[in-house]
Scaffold this motif. Structure first.
Motif, mmCIF file in Angstrom:
data_model
loop_
_atom_site.group_PDB
_atom_site.id
_atom_site.type_symbol
_atom_site.label_atom_id
_atom_site.label_comp_id
_atom_site.label_asym_id
_atom_site.label_seq_id
_atom_site.Cartn_x
_atom_site.Cartn_y
_atom_site.Cartn_z
ATOM 1 N N PHE A 84 61.733 75.105 13.866
ATOM 2 C CA PHE A 84 63.188 75.036 13.861
ATOM 3 C C PHE A 84 63.737 75.986 12.787
ATOM 4 N N GLY A 85 64.729 76.766 13.146
ATOM 5 C CA GLY A 85 65.299 77.726 12.204
ATOM 6 C C GLY A 85 66.165 77.049 11.156
ATOM 7 N N LYS A 86 66.682 77.874 10.270
ATOM 8 C CA LYS A 86 67.543 77.351 9.210
ATOM 9 C C LYS A 86 68.931 76.980 9.742
ATOM 10 N N GLU A 87 69.331 77.643 10.840
ATOM 11 C CA GLU A 87 70.641 77.360 11.423
ATOM 12 C C GLU A 87 70.563 76.097 12.270
ATOM 13 N N LEU A 88 71.511 75.190 12.066
ATOM 14 C CA LEU A 88 71.528 73.956 12.843
ATOM 15 C C LEU A 88 71.994 74.222 14.271
ATOM 16 N N PRO A 89 71.557 73.414 15.239
ATOM 17 C CA PRO A 89 72.031 73.589 16.621
ATOM 18 C C PRO A 89 73.546 73.427 16.700
ATOM 19 N N GLU A 90 74.153 74.246 17.596
ATOM 20 C CA GLU A 90 75.605 74.216 17.711
ATOM 21 C C GLU A 90 76.106 73.047 18.540
ATOM 22 N N ASP A 91 75.354 72.625 19.533
ATOM 23 C CA ASP A 91 75.797 71.519 20.381
ATOM 24 C C ASP A 91 74.578 70.703 20.801
ATOM 25 N N GLU A 92 74.834 69.641 21.605
ATOM 26 C CA GLU A 92 73.752 68.750 22.005
ATOM 27 C C GLU A 92 72.777 69.428 22.958
ATOM 28 N N ASP A 93 73.251 70.394 23.756
ATOM 29 C CA ASP A 93 72.352 71.056 24.707
ATOM 30 C C ASP A 93 71.288 71.880 23.989
ATOM 31 N N SER A 94 71.629 72.387 22.805
ATOM 32 C CA SER A 94 70.682 73.226 22.075
ATOM 33 C C SER A 94 70.040 72.492 20.908
ATOM 34 N N ARG A 95 70.142 71.167 20.871
ATOM 35 C CA ARG A 95 69.623 70.435 19.729
ATOM 36 C C ARG A 95 68.093 70.481 19.714
ATOM 37 N N TRP A 96 67.543 70.208 18.546
ATOM 38 C CA TRP A 96 66.103 70.222 18.368
ATOM 39 C C TRP A 96 65.495 68.999 19.046
ATOM 40 N N ARG A 97 64.324 69.217 19.646
ATOM 41 C CA ARG A 97 63.644 68.117 20.350
ATOM 42 C C ARG A 97 62.180 68.072 19.922
ATOM 43 N N ILE A 98 61.723 66.875 19.645
ATOM 44 C CA ILE A 98 60.320 66.632 19.294
ATOM 45 C C ILE A 98 59.809 65.519 20.200
ATOM 46 N N ARG A 99 58.630 65.741 20.762
ATOM 47 C CA ARG A 99 58.016 64.735 21.613
ATOM 48 C C ARG A 99 56.606 64.444 21.089
ATOM 49 N N ILE A 100 56.284 63.151 20.880
ATOM 50 C CA ILE A 100 54.986 62.733 20.358
ATOM 51 C C ILE A 100 54.350 61.803 21.385
ATOM 52 N N CYS A 101 53.152 62.190 21.841
ATOM 53 C CA CYS A 101 52.452 61.418 22.865
ATOM 54 C C CYS A 101 51.058 61.066 22.349
ATOM 55 N N THR A 102 50.621 59.843 22.615
ATOM 56 C CA THR A 102 49.248 59.432 22.340
ATOM 57 C C THR A 102 48.634 58.939 23.635
ATOM 58 N N ARG A 103 47.350 59.247 23.790
ATOM 59 C CA ARG A 103 46.639 58.793 24.982
ATOM 60 C C ARG A 103 45.141 58.771 24.664
ATOM 61 N N ALA A 104 44.365 58.246 25.580
ATOM 62 C CA ALA A 104 42.918 58.180 25.395
ATOM 63 C C ALA A 104 42.257 58.116 26.754
ATOM 64 N N ASP A 105 41.032 58.645 26.816
ATOM 65 C CA ASP A 105 40.208 58.461 28.000
ATOM 66 C C ASP A 105 38.985 57.646 27.584
ATOM 67 N N GLY A 106 37.934 57.688 28.364
ATOM 68 C CA GLY A 106 36.787 56.859 28.041
ATOM 69 C C GLY A 106 36.052 57.258 26.783
ATOM 70 N N GLU A 107 36.209 58.517 26.328
ATOM 71 C CA GLU A 107 35.416 58.995 25.201
ATOM 72 C C GLU A 107 36.254 59.485 24.027
ATOM 73 N N ARG A 108 37.508 59.910 24.246
ATOM 74 C CA ARG A 108 38.281 60.540 23.186
ATOM 75 C C ARG A 108 39.675 59.939 23.085
ATOM 76 N N TRP A 109 40.282 60.085 21.901
ATOM 77 C CA TRP A 109 41.706 59.814 21.707
ATOM 78 C C TRP A 109 42.420 61.142 21.490
ATOM 79 N N PHE A 110 43.711 61.203 21.825
ATOM 80 C CA PHE A 110 44.486 62.432 21.707
ATOM 81 C C PHE A 110 45.873 62.101 21.163
ATOM 82 N N VAL A 111 46.383 62.963 20.300
ATOM 83 C CA VAL A 111 47.773 62.904 19.827
ATOM 84 C C VAL A 111 48.361 64.296 20.019
ATOM 85 N N GLU A 112 49.484 64.372 20.745
ATOM 86 C CA GLU A 112 50.121 65.660 21.025
ATOM 87 C C GLU A 112 51.536 65.651 20.449
#
Length: 597
Positions: A495-523
């Motif tokens: 994210f740059g130093k300039e703040l987003p001007e409106d809601e359409d351009s706002r910063w977005r962060i997505r955090i996902c956790t999951r696992a299969d039979g052998e491993r765990w993952f965090v994205e």
């Protein structure tokens, strides 16, 4: 003379020679006795396994052919354009064939069928008949698009019964082709329908002669007879007529699946297809197995005699070559200095001794590497603790100050100040607390939630955070503070130093956790500036380094808990079994880490 004999009896070479000869003679004798006693039953088990497996293989191949045809019909059933033509044909009141009048619908059906049937190397056809008997068919590889009389279809009782069947899919035993009564076909039928209405039936027909291509190879190769039956009739049969007549007698009173004998010359394996309900019977004669059994016994006896003679001739020389390098290896291990785990290689003409020596050397190297890893981990733990102690500038005073501010906010009904102070206090406690062990993944997630709560308050509606977590993996142990650096990178680099001007351009962060039979993952992903490719290459090169080189470079790591540091800590913690992936895709940057469960 007596002393020499005593020394020879006590030598490893002599004992190994005598022991090996005794084992060889005993093994040869017992094997021949067992083969003589068990030959009939073993060959019978072999025959039973062969006919049963052959019947299962034929059933599986036939089922796979029918499933492939059904999948093609599914594609056509789910095609929106074809469904619209079916609905339009259903509303078609003219007595003439809808598909014959509407060339566009016929062309679309033909092109769809040709595209789907190109990969099929069998003589087959696809047909569609609606409830008003409008019809169209495509024959592959010969014949192309064809139509038939609506009146003849209407008078066909089998087709009427098919329309009355409410099942989505059915598998039809060999029957007369609705287009050509002189041709026998076996078919897959799937209803063209939506949840509320049945428009017609889709058919995928195979010429019965194609069964010869599917089953003929088994029959010719194994000199066997193959029958396919339903509950009442024999649908298909290959082989001589005498075997065909005895099939019913073989199966009378038998279980649903198994092996049955008819006299001493015939054995049949039979299995029932859960897909179609048909029974596949594989029958062959036993005389060839009896001949093979006698040949096998003679061959094995001759082979073991030769092996015994060869063993007796060379065993003395081999034992001599084995004992000397083993003795040298034993002396070297006994004299090994615990502080120096380097073992000189032992070379021998015997590959086994060389492999034994190399294996011991490799284990010693692994022990040495493990010791270095333990020492490195201890040094890192002490360093982390020292840094933590330096950072703890009277933490009790800081916590008490935050508590006072929080209570002031609570008394003034400013819940944001109260909540931010509580979250900041928890964040500082988690960051400054020292723990030489791993923490549950749940604690890492809660720590990042506290951090992002403060950042959301700071940037108000200019930041959007999305969580997709699985509670089932919350107790998996992970290195402490391995998730927060991934989120901090979003603000520091993406994210740059300039703040987003409106809601359409706002910063977005997505955090996902999951696992299969052998491993765990965090994205952790964000919509900020893309990750520099050279930086990705640098981090992935760090991730792919051998443990020895990583330990040697342990003093070059950057300060703090940056992404480089996180990858290196995961690499050491999981001994090279960690998972790291960084990529830019569709305006988002994705950083995914993981490890064994």
């Amino acid at each position: 003379m007596k002393t020499m004999w005593k020394q020879m009896r006590q030598s490893l070479r002599f004992r190994l020679l005598i022991f090996t000869l005794i084992i060889s003679v005993a093994f040869l004798s017992v094997t021949i006795l067992i083969m003589s006693y068990m030959s009939v039953s073993s060959m019978m088990e072999n025959m039973e396994g062969t006919v049963r497996t052959s019947a299962e293989t034929i059933r599986n191949e036939l089922e796979q052919r029918l499933k492939d045809a059904d999948n093609i019909l599914k594609h056509l059933q789910l095609d929106d354009t074809m469904m619209s033509y079916a609905e339009e044909a259903d509303r078609h009141d003219v007595e003439e064939n809808y598909f014959l009048q509407h060339r566009q619908a016929g062309n679309y059906y033909s092109e769809f069928c040709l595209e789907m049937m190109l990969a099929d190397d069998y003589v087959c056809s696809m047909k569609y008949i609606d409830k008003s008997f409008d019809n169209i068919a495509y024959f592959y590889p010969f014949g192309g698009r064809r139509f038939t009389s609506m009146k003849e279809l209407e008078d066909n009782g089998a087709l009427t019964e098919l329309f009355e069947d409410v099942r989505f899919v059915d598998y039809l035993a060999p029957h007369r082709d609705f287009w050509d009564p002189d041709t026998q076909v076996f078919s897959v039928a799937r209803m063209m329908r939506d949840p509320y209405h049945v428009y017609g039936v889709l058919l995928y027909d195979y010429d019965v002669s194609e069964l010869e291509r599917i089953l003929g190879g088994y029959s010719e190769e194994l000199h066997a007879s193959i029958q396919i039956l339903d509950e009442k009739n024999i649908l298909y049969s290959s082989g001589d007529e005498s075997v065909k007549k005895r099939v019913a007698g073989i199966l009378a009173g038998s279980e649903k699946e198994g092996v049955a004998l008819s006299g001493t010359d015939l054995i049949s394996g039979y299995v029932v297809s859960d897909l179609t309900g048909w029974t596949v019977v594989f029958t062959c004669r036993t005389d060839q197995y009896q001949q093979a059994r006698m040949r096998m016994i003679r061959t094995v006896i001759l082979l073991y005699v030769i092996m015994f003679a060869a063993l007796s001739a060379v065993l003395y020389v081999i034992t001599g070559r084995l004992t000397d390098p083993i003795q040298r290896l034993t002396k070297q291990i006994d004299a090994q200095d615990p502080s120096d785990l380097t073992l000189a290689p032992i070379r021998s003409r015997s590959r086994e001794v060389t492999v034994l020596s190399d294996t011991i050397r490799q284990y010693l190297q692994r022990i040495d590497l493990q010791n270095k890893k333990i020492e490195e981990a201890n040094q890192r733990a002490v360093g982390e603790h020292y840094k933590t102690l330096e950072a703890q500038l009277n933490p009790h005073f800081l916590y008490n100050t935050l508590t006072v501010i929080a209570m002031e906010g609570l008394e003034s009904d400013n819940m944001d100040v109260f909540e931010m102070c509580n979250r900041l206090s928890k964040l500082l406690r988690y960051s400054l607390s020292y723990s030489g062990q791993a923490v549950p993944l749940r604690s890492e997630i809660e720590n990042v939630q506290d951090y992002l709560f403060i950042m959301e308050k700071r940037f108000e509606n200019r930041l959007e955070v999305t969580w997709e977590t699985e509670e089932a993996i919350g107790e998996i142990p992970v290195p402490k503070l391995m998730l927060q650096p991934l989120v901090e990178n979003c603000f520091q680099h993406a994210f740059g130093k300039e703040l987003p001007e409106d809601e359409d351009s706002r910063w977005r962060i997505r955090i996902c956790t999951r696992a299969d039979g052998e491993r765990w993952f965090v994205e952790v992903s964000n919509n900020g500036e893309p990750f520099p490719e050279e930086k990705i290459r640098s981090i992935m090169e760090e991730h792919s380094r051998p443990e020895e080189e990583l330990l040697a470079r342990s003093g070059d790591e950057p300060q703090g808990y940056g992404l480089h540091n996180t990858v290196r800590r995961l690499h050491i913690y999981y001994s090279g079994k960690e998972y790291v992936e960084i990529k830019n895709k569709d305006g988002w940057t994705y950083v995914c880490i993981g490890g064994p469960r």
